[in-house]
Write a protein that holds these residues in place. Sequence first.
Motif, PDB file in Angstrom:
ATOM      1  N   TYR A 598     -13.426   4.918  -5.822  1.00 47.70           N
ATOM      2  CA  TYR A 598     -12.017   5.255  -5.598  1.00 47.70           C
ATOM      3  C   TYR A 598     -11.220   4.000  -5.242  1.00 47.70           C
ATOM      4  CZ  TYR A 598     -13.332  10.215  -5.455  1.00 47.70           C
ATOM      5  OH  TYR A 598     -13.782  11.473  -5.763  1.00 47.70           O
ATOM      6  N   ARG A 599     -11.463   2.935  -5.945  1.00 48.15           N
ATOM      7  CA  ARG A 599     -10.840   1.647  -5.637  1.00 48.15           C
ATOM      8  C   ARG A 599      -9.311   1.774  -5.607  1.00 48.15           C
ATOM      9  NH1 ARG A 599     -13.274  -0.885  -9.202  1.00 48.15           N
ATOM     10  NH2 ARG A 599     -14.968  -1.775  -7.988  1.00 48.15           N
ATOM     11  N   GLY A 600      -8.696   1.310  -4.503  1.00 48.09           N
ATOM     12  CA  GLY A 600      -7.248   1.331  -4.394  1.00 48.09           C
ATOM     13  C   GLY A 600      -6.659   2.652  -3.951  1.00 48.09           C
ATOM     14  N   ASP A 601      -7.497   3.635  -3.652  1.00 47.15           N
ATOM     15  CA  ASP A 601      -7.022   4.954  -3.242  1.00 47.15           C
ATOM     16  C   ASP A 601      -6.611   4.928  -1.771  1.00 47.15           C
ATOM     17  OD1 ASP A 601      -6.996   7.790  -2.405  1.00 47.15           O
ATOM     18  OD2 ASP A 601      -7.831   8.158  -4.392  1.00 47.15           O
ATOM     19  N   ILE A 633       0.794   5.289   2.485  1.00 45.92           N
ATOM     20  CA  ILE A 633       1.539   5.063   1.243  1.00 45.92           C
ATOM     21  C   ILE A 633       2.926   4.515   1.562  1.00 45.92           C
ATOM     22  CG2 ILE A 633       2.551   6.189  -0.778  1.00 45.92           C
ATOM     23  CD1 ILE A 633       0.222   8.215  -0.617  1.00 45.92           C
ATOM     24  N   GLN A 634       3.550   5.081   2.587  1.00 51.30           N
ATOM     25  CA  GLN A 634       4.886   4.616   2.976  1.00 51.30           C
ATOM     26  C   GLN A 634       4.850   3.162   3.453  1.00 51.30           C
ATOM     27  OE1 GLN A 634       6.871   6.314   6.535  1.00 51.30           O
ATOM     28  NE2 GLN A 634       8.501   6.903   5.113  1.00 51.30           N
ATOM     29  N   ARG A 635       3.846   2.830   4.251  1.00 59.46           N
ATOM     30  CA  ARG A 635       3.727   1.439   4.722  1.00 59.46           C
ATOM     31  C   ARG A 635       3.528   0.489   3.546  1.00 59.46           C
ATOM     32  NH1 ARG A 635       0.686   3.747   8.955  1.00 59.46           N
ATOM     33  NH2 ARG A 635      -1.300   3.144   7.980  1.00 59.46           N
ATOM     34  N   ASN A 636       2.706   0.897   2.600  1.00 59.24           N
ATOM     35  CA  ASN A 636       2.483   0.056   1.417  1.00 59.24           C
ATOM     36  C   ASN A 636       3.769  -0.096   0.603  1.00 59.24           C
ATOM     37  OD1 ASN A 636      -0.193  -0.328   2.058  1.00 59.24           O
ATOM     38  ND2 ASN A 636      -0.930   1.344   0.771  1.00 59.24           N
ATOM     39  N   GLY A 637       4.530   1.004   0.507  1.00 63.36           N
ATOM     40  CA  GLY A 637       5.783   0.952  -0.241  1.00 63.36           C
ATOM     41  C   GLY A 637       6.808   0.049   0.408  1.00 63.36           C
TER      42      GLY A 637
END
Length: 798
Positions: A598-601, A633-637
Amino acid sequence: MYLDLNIFGVDDSFLAHTPNETLAEHLECTKKYLEKIVEAKELESLIDGLIESIDNKYTKLIKEMFYNTIYLHDLGKMNPCFQSKKMSNPKYKNCSNSNHSFGGVVYFIDYYKPIIEKIEEDSEYYRLIYILYNFTYSIAKHHGRLGQIEEYFSNKQEEHPDFNNIKKEVSLYLDKKFEFYILNKLLFSLLVSSDYYATNEYMADLKIDDFGTFTDIQKDILQKRFDKFLKGFGEPIGINKLRNEIFQEAESNLDPKKHIFYLEAPTGSGKTITSINLALKLLQSDKKLNKFFYVFPFNTLVEQTKSVFDDIFGDDLKIETINSISPIELEKNQEENESNYTKSYINRLFFHSPAIITTHVALFNILFGTSKEDNFPLWQLANSVIILDEIQSYNNNLWWYMVEFFDKYAKLLNIKIIIMSATLPKLDFFLEKKSNFVDLISKEKRDDFFKNTLFKDRVKVNFELLKEGKIELDRLEEFFDEVKDKYQKILFEFIKKQSAREFYNQIKDYNENVYELSGDDNKAYRQYVINKSKEDKPIIIIATQVIEAGVDIDMDLGFKDISTLDSEEQFMGRINRSCKKSDSKVYFFNMDDVAKIYRGDNRLGFDLTQKKYQTILRDKNYHDYYREVLEVIQRNGLRYESGVNTNIDNFSALLEKLDYKNISKTMTLINSENMTLFFPFKIDLEIYKGVKEFEDKRIENYLTDNFLDGEKVWESFKSLNDIEGFSKKKYEQSYINSLMQFFTFNLIKYQEGQKPSHYSYEFGGFFYVANYGVFIEVEDDNKFNRKKFEEYTGGYFL
């Protein structure tokens, strides 16, 4: 609203298609189909709304430009070179440049630019100029695919100096980026569709009047048929009583004024039937809603659900399955001739059925794709109901972008979207305004349903093996031997194909009825194993993730290598599905490295190695789990790239620039590219019953002693270009493709130009392997031995 063709000097000397269709006739026919589509799908008010959301002062002018972009799309065919070279028109002399698309752009700009130049206010002027030049992009690309607006503007500055008029700081005069993207996508879709219909009316003498929409009478018939189906269940008791409560709760919270609905209900709670009821209620609530889409992550679920619809509605519902492996079907009682092939091909191309079952990939191609074929059915989504099943299977790196688009598409094109799953991420987390979203199951009821003993205690979870850390296959087999005796139907899931294969080989000689099921197995074998699982006999299935979502099996005991929490819940849904057993269990173990699979999940790290997530799984409290995932996801965005822009800023920039190419690339659900091997083995049809492709009368052409012969399928594939007639070729190709799936296996391509380490020759994008007996275990259900293939030449790739 439509301009007079005489303004542009269009007369009967110009041809649009050979031998003798004039340009005026083609443009009028294009307009006719545009009006037919707009009327059938009730698009006018939606187009008006889109335009008003962008500019409510010059709505009339923009609307005129929008419609005339489509009507006048082929003015460039007045190019004398085009007439001479492409049309063999004796009235015009031959010359070199016969391109017609950009000529149409120039005519269009030269007409509207003087009108816009009368506008004195700068921001209004630049906005109208920008809209005009964007509309011309659809003219320029109506024989190609959408790319990048900035590249188009830059390339055309030398050919037409007015392209220098475009002011680059778009946000200063047009801040509705989602709305403008959708308006231009809809424009391109309507243009290429109207043009295609008009061209086929002349070239194939085929008139299209039915675009596949529900009438009010048809809606009423379906509702009555569904009500009759529900009465057949009688008085609900046990788990059916609980399913009925979920059914009623969802219906009671359905607000037709909203656009996006969450249906969160436990595995095995009857979400399919509940969602069909919701779709029918929505169709009845709004006369403009006239189409229905059911969208799945996997082809297996597509076919499974098609049979549910057929059982409920029979011949009262015209429903079509559209995916990469379903053959094009001739309409009932149609003869096999070129006209009917063409009609059937167009029906598939434009989704000419009031009810469509398709895949997430197909839906995303429509929403974000750049080719004509991707965009043909976009207007069909307007005024429709869409059910999205198992949305958590989407690439979660796209969730933020995705929900922004869903929200806008739904509002602007009057689409009602039902998002459903047992493990449902509430994606409106990313939105400032959440008023468009509705929970069909209230929080209180949700807890009641999920924690009801019939669902919560249907399967007991056991984490005993996780205490041992990473385990090997021998330890798993040892533990399995200790607990297996009182269970008849047993299911294993591994996250690596090789581990599943090795465990299968390890236990198959010491246990009764052991079957392996992975992504390498074709649908015939998969259905064969599912059918075996329903017999009253002991069975052990060794599987990979293909067993998770929606597969129609009901087992007694499960063992699963841990991955993500939603996968664990989906797996548990395959155990004691009927709720008739009292001691069903799932043992979780830790074997293969989930990070490699699940690389990058963004869900990595929230797993059953931690007691916190064991509790969440046991209590079905997935909201807490998803809140953490969504925050990641929000932090990454919001993370800055190169110290300048955040990831979400970069995506917004693509949207603002109308970079269709890179928006499409970003929104691709499956990014990996494959190399496809073809092995020409034989399949015994006596073993596999109920496979639709094997029941087609054309199957006789591919049999050798009642075996489906891969060699015959391959030879037919190679000779497709010998078939006369484009539509017949497409019709036959779709069936041959549906047969080729039984003989093909994919290897991931890691770099451009990469090829398999072993194959006989390449043809049509497939790598044919003549000596298949080395790699295909014919005596073991035609299993592909990947390890042997790799060892044969020291690796998968050249």
